[in-house]
Scaffold this motif. Structure first.
Motif, PDB file in Angstrom:
ATOM      1  N   MET A 172       8.693   3.937  12.219  1.00  0.00           N
ATOM      2  CA  MET A 172       7.653   3.986  11.187  1.00  0.00           C
ATOM      3  C   MET A 172       6.634   5.066  11.537  1.00  0.00           C
ATOM      4  O   MET A 172       6.281   5.257  12.692  1.00  0.00           O
ATOM      5  CB  MET A 172       6.972   2.625  11.059  1.00  0.00           C
ATOM      6  CG  MET A 172       5.839   2.587  10.034  1.00  0.00           C
ATOM      7  SD  MET A 172       5.161   0.929   9.764  1.00  0.00           S
ATOM      8  CE  MET A 172       6.486   0.184   8.815  1.00  0.00           C
ATOM      9  N   THR A 230      -1.559  -5.621   4.248  1.00  0.00           N
ATOM     10  CA  THR A 230      -2.124  -4.299   4.502  1.00  0.00           C
ATOM     11  C   THR A 230      -2.562  -4.166   5.952  1.00  0.00           C
ATOM     12  O   THR A 230      -2.296  -3.153   6.610  1.00  0.00           O
ATOM     13  CB  THR A 230      -3.321  -4.042   3.569  1.00  0.00           C
ATOM     14  OG1 THR A 230      -2.881  -4.122   2.206  1.00  0.00           O
ATOM     15  CG2 THR A 230      -3.931  -2.674   3.828  1.00  0.00           C
ATOM     16  N   ARG A 261       0.608  -1.602  12.443  1.00  0.00           N
ATOM     17  CA  ARG A 261       1.873  -1.030  12.917  1.00  0.00           C
ATOM     18  C   ARG A 261       1.831   0.493  12.906  1.00  0.00           C
ATOM     19  O   ARG A 261       2.537   1.151  13.679  1.00  0.00           O
ATOM     20  CB  ARG A 261       3.035  -1.521  12.062  1.00  0.00           C
ATOM     21  CG  ARG A 261       3.374  -2.988  12.215  1.00  0.00           C
ATOM     22  CD  ARG A 261       4.744  -3.315  11.656  1.00  0.00           C
ATOM     23  NE  ARG A 261       4.862  -3.002  10.243  1.00  0.00           N
ATOM     24  CZ  ARG A 261       4.552  -3.853   9.253  1.00  0.00           C
ATOM     25  NH1 ARG A 261       4.084  -5.060   9.555  1.00  0.00           N
ATOM     26  NH2 ARG A 261       4.709  -3.506   7.996  1.00  0.00           N
ATOM     27  N   GLU A 262       0.996   1.047  12.025  1.00  0.00           N
ATOM     28  CA  GLU A 262       0.916   2.505  11.905  1.00  0.00           C
ATOM     29  C   GLU A 262      -0.215   3.101  12.729  1.00  0.00           C
ATOM     30  O   GLU A 262      -0.618   4.235  12.510  1.00  0.00           O
ATOM     31  CB  GLU A 262       0.773   2.907  10.441  1.00  0.00           C
ATOM     32  CG  GLU A 262       2.013   2.614   9.617  1.00  0.00           C
ATOM     33  CD  GLU A 262       2.021   3.342   8.286  1.00  0.00           C
ATOM     34  OE1 GLU A 262       1.530   4.492   8.234  1.00  0.00           O
ATOM     35  OE2 GLU A 262       2.500   2.768   7.305  1.00  0.00           O
ATOM     36  N   CYS A 276      -1.931   1.513   1.510  1.00  0.00           N
ATOM     37  CA  CYS A 276      -1.772   2.364   2.691  1.00  0.00           C
ATOM     38  C   CYS A 276      -1.594   3.829   2.299  1.00  0.00           C
ATOM     39  O   CYS A 276      -2.136   4.723   2.963  1.00  0.00           O
ATOM     40  CB  CYS A 276      -0.599   1.880   3.535  1.00  0.00           C
ATOM     41  SG  CYS A 276      -0.905   0.310   4.369  1.00  0.00           S
ATOM     42  N   ASN A 318       1.782  -1.341   0.346  1.00  0.00           N
ATOM     43  CA  ASN A 318       2.347   0.008   0.416  1.00  0.00           C
ATOM     44  C   ASN A 318       1.470   1.013  -0.322  1.00  0.00           C
ATOM     45  O   ASN A 318       1.230   2.127   0.162  1.00  0.00           O
ATOM     46  CB  ASN A 318       3.754   0.022  -0.184  1.00  0.00           C
ATOM     47  CG  ASN A 318       4.760  -0.730   0.654  1.00  0.00           C
ATOM     48  OD1 ASN A 318       4.519  -1.005   1.824  1.00  0.00           O
ATOM     49  ND2 ASN A 318       5.894  -1.072   0.069  1.00  0.00           N
ATOM     50  N   GLU A 361       3.567  -7.073   0.100  1.00  0.00           N
ATOM     51  CA  GLU A 361       3.910  -5.801   0.742  1.00  0.00           C
ATOM     52  C   GLU A 361       3.973  -4.656  -0.262  1.00  0.00           C
ATOM     53  O   GLU A 361       3.710  -3.499   0.086  1.00  0.00           O
ATOM     54  CB  GLU A 361       5.242  -5.922   1.482  1.00  0.00           C
ATOM     55  CG  GLU A 361       5.205  -6.831   2.697  1.00  0.00           C
ATOM     56  CD  GLU A 361       5.206  -8.321   2.342  1.00  0.00           C
ATOM     57  OE1 GLU A 361       4.905  -9.137   3.238  1.00  0.00           O
ATOM     58  OE2 GLU A 361       5.515  -8.670   1.176  1.00  0.00           O
ATOM     59  N   ARG A 418       0.477  -3.816   8.234  1.00  0.00           N
ATOM     60  CA  ARG A 418       1.131  -2.507   8.146  1.00  0.00           C
ATOM     61  C   ARG A 418       0.277  -1.427   8.793  1.00  0.00           C
ATOM     62  O   ARG A 418       0.787  -0.581   9.531  1.00  0.00           O
ATOM     63  CB  ARG A 418       1.420  -2.148   6.696  1.00  0.00           C
ATOM     64  CG  ARG A 418       1.958  -0.735   6.564  1.00  0.00           C
ATOM     65  CD  ARG A 418       2.867  -0.517   5.418  1.00  0.00           C
ATOM     66  NE  ARG A 418       3.479   0.789   5.543  1.00  0.00           N
ATOM     67  CZ  ARG A 418       4.450   1.234   4.767  1.00  0.00           C
ATOM     68  NH1 ARG A 418       4.937   0.465   3.819  1.00  0.00           N
ATOM     69  NH2 ARG A 418       4.962   2.441   4.932  1.00  0.00           N
TER      70      ARG A 418
END
Length: 251
Positions: free
Chosen positions: A1, A23, A29-30, A227, A224, A220, A26
């Motif tokens: 990712m 959100t 994770r980023e 993000c 997306n 999600e 994610r």
């Protein structure tokens, strides 16, 4: 990712559940340092713990965004914890279905306190920090902020107001390097939707047109878009109203 938010500090309201939690996870994770805010302290901590368990950085805090002083405190805590602020995600919301004639002063004011006043006070408190880092704000409005919807006068009016706030700030601060956008979800399968009980005697065809597709978005799906809007990939996106509704407002 991809790591679109590497070393970015993000404050997310409503982070205990639903699209805000999706959100937060994610962004964590980023690479983001995620400050998870919610009136539900235990839920916010669960989200922050999940980010940390996955190797990310996160802090949780309880706060009622309907209270101006608590909005300022949340921003102060996020900056003190992580050293600055790059992204503010105003996702927490309040809604429900109610016939216009049954709307009360209390429910009307409560909707505006969370859906409009909260984002306003948070944005005002966050502004100097966001300008310092050429950051951005993502407001989560609704398809109810783009079109009329029956049996939700306070929710629809407040989300229209949030759309207006988004556009006003985008114009005023765009030249100063601050982007402000609104993501506008349609029906999404989250705990929040449980507050939308159909009023007795409602004309169902007026409610049915709010949903074009037979299924609902997942949290999600909305995360997306949030993000994307918050990332540098959207560097030239400002004052936009980004629908995630399966085409409902296009019909």
């Amino acid at each position: 990712m991809s790591q679109r938010f590497d070393n970015k500090v993000v404050l997310i309201t409503g982070a205990a559940s639903g699209m805000a939690r999706a959100t937060a996870l994610r962004m964590g994770r980023e690479g983001a340092k995620v400050f998870c805010a919610d009136i539900n302290a235990a839920g916010a901590e669960e989200t922050a713990a999940a980010i940390r368990a996955a190797g990310g950085q996160a802090q949780a805090a309880a706060g009622d965004i309907g209270e101006p002083a608590q909005c300022r405190a949340l921003v102060d805590q996020a900056v003190a914890r992580f050293g600055g602020l790059d992204v503010l995600c105003n996702i927490a919301g309040r809604g429900g279905l109610r016939a216009f004639t049954e709307e009360t002063v209390e429910s009307w004011n409560a909707a505006f306190a969370v859906n409009v006043n909260g984002p306003f006070h948070l944005s005002q408190a966050a502004l100097p920090h966001l300008l310092a880092r050429r950051g951005n704000i993502v407001n989560v409005a609704s398809t109810a902020g783009l079109q009329g919807q029956a049996y939700m006068p306070a929710y629809t009016a407040s989300k229209h107001a949030l759309v207006g706030l988004t556009k006003s700030m985008a114009v005023e601060f765009g030249r100063k390097g601050l982007r402000v956008n609104a993501v506008c979800p349609g029906g999404t399968a989250t705990p929040f939707l449980q507050t939308f009980a159909v009023p007795e005697g409602a004309e169902m065809d007026l409610i049915g047109h709010m949903q074009l597709l037979p299924d609902m978005a997942r949290p999600e799906d909305i995360a997306n878009m949030i993000c994307f809007a918050a990332s540098d990939e959207a560097r030239f996106v400002n004052g936009a109203l980004l629908s995630v509704d399966g085409g409902t407002v296009a019909a």
